[in-house]
Write a protein that holds these residues in place. Structure first.
Motif, PDB file in Angstrom:
ATOM      1  N   ARG A  51       0.806  -1.211   0.000  1.00  9.72           N
ATOM      2  CA  ARG A  51       0.000   0.000   0.000  1.00  9.72           C
ATOM      3  C   ARG A  51       0.841   1.264   0.000  1.00  9.72           C
ATOM      4  O   ARG A  51       0.413   2.303  -0.502  1.00  9.72           O
ATOM      5  CB  ARG A  51      -0.946  -0.018   1.207  1.00  9.72           C
ATOM      6  N   THR A  64      -7.328   2.460  -3.477  1.00  5.96           N
ATOM      7  CA  THR A  64      -8.579   2.284  -4.216  1.00  5.96           C
ATOM      8  C   THR A  64      -8.723   0.856  -4.720  1.00  5.96           C
ATOM      9  O   THR A  64      -9.830   0.298  -4.765  1.00  5.96           O
ATOM     10  CB  THR A  64      -8.629   3.269  -5.393  1.00  5.96           C
ATOM     11  N   GLY A  66      -7.523  -1.849  -3.329  1.00  9.72           N
ATOM     12  CA  GLY A  66      -7.550  -2.848  -2.263  1.00  9.72           C
ATOM     13  C   GLY A  66      -8.824  -3.663  -2.176  1.00  9.72           C
ATOM     14  O   GLY A  66      -8.783  -4.898  -2.185  1.00  9.72           O
ATOM     15  N   PRO A  67     -10.001  -3.037  -2.072  1.00  8.41           N
ATOM     16  CA  PRO A  67     -11.231  -3.828  -1.947  1.00  8.41           C
ATOM     17  C   PRO A  67     -11.465  -4.773  -3.131  1.00  8.41           C
ATOM     18  O   PRO A  67     -11.988  -5.882  -2.942  1.00  8.41           O
ATOM     19  CB  PRO A  67     -12.322  -2.753  -1.864  1.00  8.41           C
ATOM     20  N   ALA A  68     -11.088  -4.360  -4.327  1.00  4.52           N
ATOM     21  CA  ALA A  68     -11.248  -5.236  -5.497  1.00  4.52           C
ATOM     22  C   ALA A  68     -10.341  -6.447  -5.391  1.00  4.52           C
ATOM     23  O   ALA A  68     -10.765  -7.584  -5.654  1.00  4.52           O
ATOM     24  CB  ALA A  68     -10.949  -4.454  -6.778  1.00  4.52           C
ATOM     25  N   GLU A  70      -9.225  -7.746  -2.722  1.00  4.61           N
ATOM     26  CA  GLU A  70      -9.653  -8.557  -1.580  1.00  4.61           C
ATOM     27  C   GLU A  70     -10.894  -9.392  -1.882  1.00  4.61           C
ATOM     28  O   GLU A  70     -11.326 -10.182  -1.045  1.00  4.61           O
ATOM     29  CB  GLU A  70      -9.910  -7.649  -0.382  1.00  4.61           C
ATOM     30  N   GLY A  72     -13.684  -8.006  -4.078  1.00  6.89           N
ATOM     31  CA  GLY A  72     -14.763  -7.225  -4.671  1.00  6.89           C
ATOM     32  C   GLY A  72     -14.850  -7.340  -6.177  1.00  6.89           C
ATOM     33  O   GLY A  72     -15.925  -7.131  -6.754  1.00  6.89           O
ATOM     34  N   SER A  77     -10.669 -13.395  -2.988  1.00  2.00           N
ATOM     35  CA  SER A  77      -9.457 -12.616  -2.825  1.00  2.00           C
ATOM     36  C   SER A  77      -8.324 -13.210  -3.652  1.00  2.00           C
ATOM     37  O   SER A  77      -8.204 -14.425  -3.802  1.00  2.00           O
ATOM     38  CB  SER A  77      -9.043 -12.588  -1.349  1.00  2.00           C
TER      39      SER A  77
END
Length: 366
Positions: A51, A64, A66-68, A70, A72, A77
């Motif tokens: 990060r 931005t 990160g959630p994808a 993980e 998303g 993941s």
């Protein structure tokens, strides 16, 4: 599938992830020169999500994405535990402070504490250490193949063995010759990696000053149980003069080289590798053995080391998605979502300053 016709040039993670995002509301074709996607930079990545890696703009993109990563994006993941241990010798303290400035989630520790994590470190050579515990491995193949499946499920297609040989405006759109076929498109996405300036030249556009740089690595055995090595974090010089990462019970060691080269199939330089291994050996107490493998990939940068993402102000419908440097895999979901928003009239998730920093409008071009 209705919507605009979009041709994406480049089948690395940038082009495939953008193709997947665009295919929700567009007719998408991705063109790849090689026989399979991800052959060049994507397939030769160190595959780590850090990060705090890169400049301020890149750190926004990292967060931005990160959630994808993980789950998303693909419903699962593509990340796994790793960590990143950044080491500073006495002459590298300024680099460590620069790295720490603006970073989050870093833990400072002593050399002896670091050696409890990576026992081959020479504590007498280390002045200070920072650990980013939440740095994670990226399963690059799972990410690439998942994006490819997603793109195809949405109606997008991939053409391999299809180098672009001609590219020109055709009325309100574009005419592309590739792989012996002629395609037409409303929008062309230039995700050609090290070749992105050459693609622009085919379109009659000036370059953005993209410089491909070689990054080399070797795979070397170390005299520690494989299960122990596998638990180590990535570790290396905070000044980016070398790094090592566990890989199958061995260490992948890189001299962290960034030598400018012409676009092409990259190969390591023996002297560069030797110098990098020497820097590595000065910081560890382990005998060097003959590496089992060596390879190189390309990391392409513009002068400010920030990606180039946006419509070219000199040519309607020509979209840049280039200059990702060594950050392409971990920023791919963020830049793919941005490309879809900008190409299809959506609302970008990024702030205006970040959009301006990414835009090709920042370059003075003839």
């Amino acid at each position: 599938m209705s919507g605009p016709r979009i041709v994406v040039i480049g089948g690395g993670i940038a082009g495939i992830s953008a193709g997947a995002a665009l295919a929700s509301d567009a007719q998408v074709t991705v063109l790849e020169t090689e026989p399979q996607p991800g052959y060049h930079s994507t397939g030769r990545s160190a595959a780590l999500y850090i990060r705090n890696y890169g400049n301020a703009v890149l750190r926004v993109l990292n967060a931005t994405a990160g959630p994808a990563l993980e789950g998303g994006l693909l419903g699962e993941s593509v990340l796994g535990p790793r960590g990143a241990l950044m080491l500073a010798g006495p002459e590298e303290m300024a680099a460590l402070e620069d790295y720490a400035a603006g970073s989050s989630g870093l833990e400072r520790m002593t050399a002896r504490e670091a050696a409890e994590i990576v026992p081959i470190l020479r504590v007498e050579r280390i002045e200070a250490v920072v650990l980013e515990r939440d740095a994670q491995d990226i399963d690059v193949d799972r990410l690439l193949q998942g994006c490819l499946r997603l793109m195809r499920q949405r109606g997008g297609t991939l053409m391999t063995g299809a180098p672009v040989t001609a590219l020109a405006r055709d009325g309100a759109g574009w005419r592309i010759e590739a792989g012996g076929e002629v395609l037409t498109a409303d929008i062309v996405v230039n995700a050609a990696g090290a070749w992105a300036d050459r693609v622009a030249a085919l379109a009659g556009l000036p370059p953005v000053g993209l410089v491909p740089k070689r990054r080399s690595a070797v795979l070397m055995a170390v005299p520690n149980p494989a299960e122990e090595v596998g638990r180590w974090p990535l570790f290396g010089s905070v000044a980016d003069t070398w790094y090592a990462k566990p890989d199958g019970g061995r260490l992948m060691i890189s001299p962290a080289d960034e030598d400018p080269v012409e676009p092409g199939d990259a190969w390591p330089d023996d002297m560069v590798l030797a110098e990098g291994l020497d820097r590595f050996s000065q910081m560890v107490d382990v005998p060097l053995v003959r590496p089992s493998h060596s390879w190189a990939g390309l990391r392409s940068f513009v002068a400010d080391k920030t990606p180039v993402v946006g419509m070219d102000p000199l040519a309607p419908g020509f979209f840049w998605l280039a200059g990702q440097g060594g950050y392409g895999v971990q920023t791919a979901p963020a830049l793919a979502a941005l490309a879809a928003a900008l190409c299809l009239g959506g609302r970008p998730a990024l702030d205006a300053d970040t959009l301006a920093a990414l835009s090709p409008e920042r370059f003075a071009r003839g």
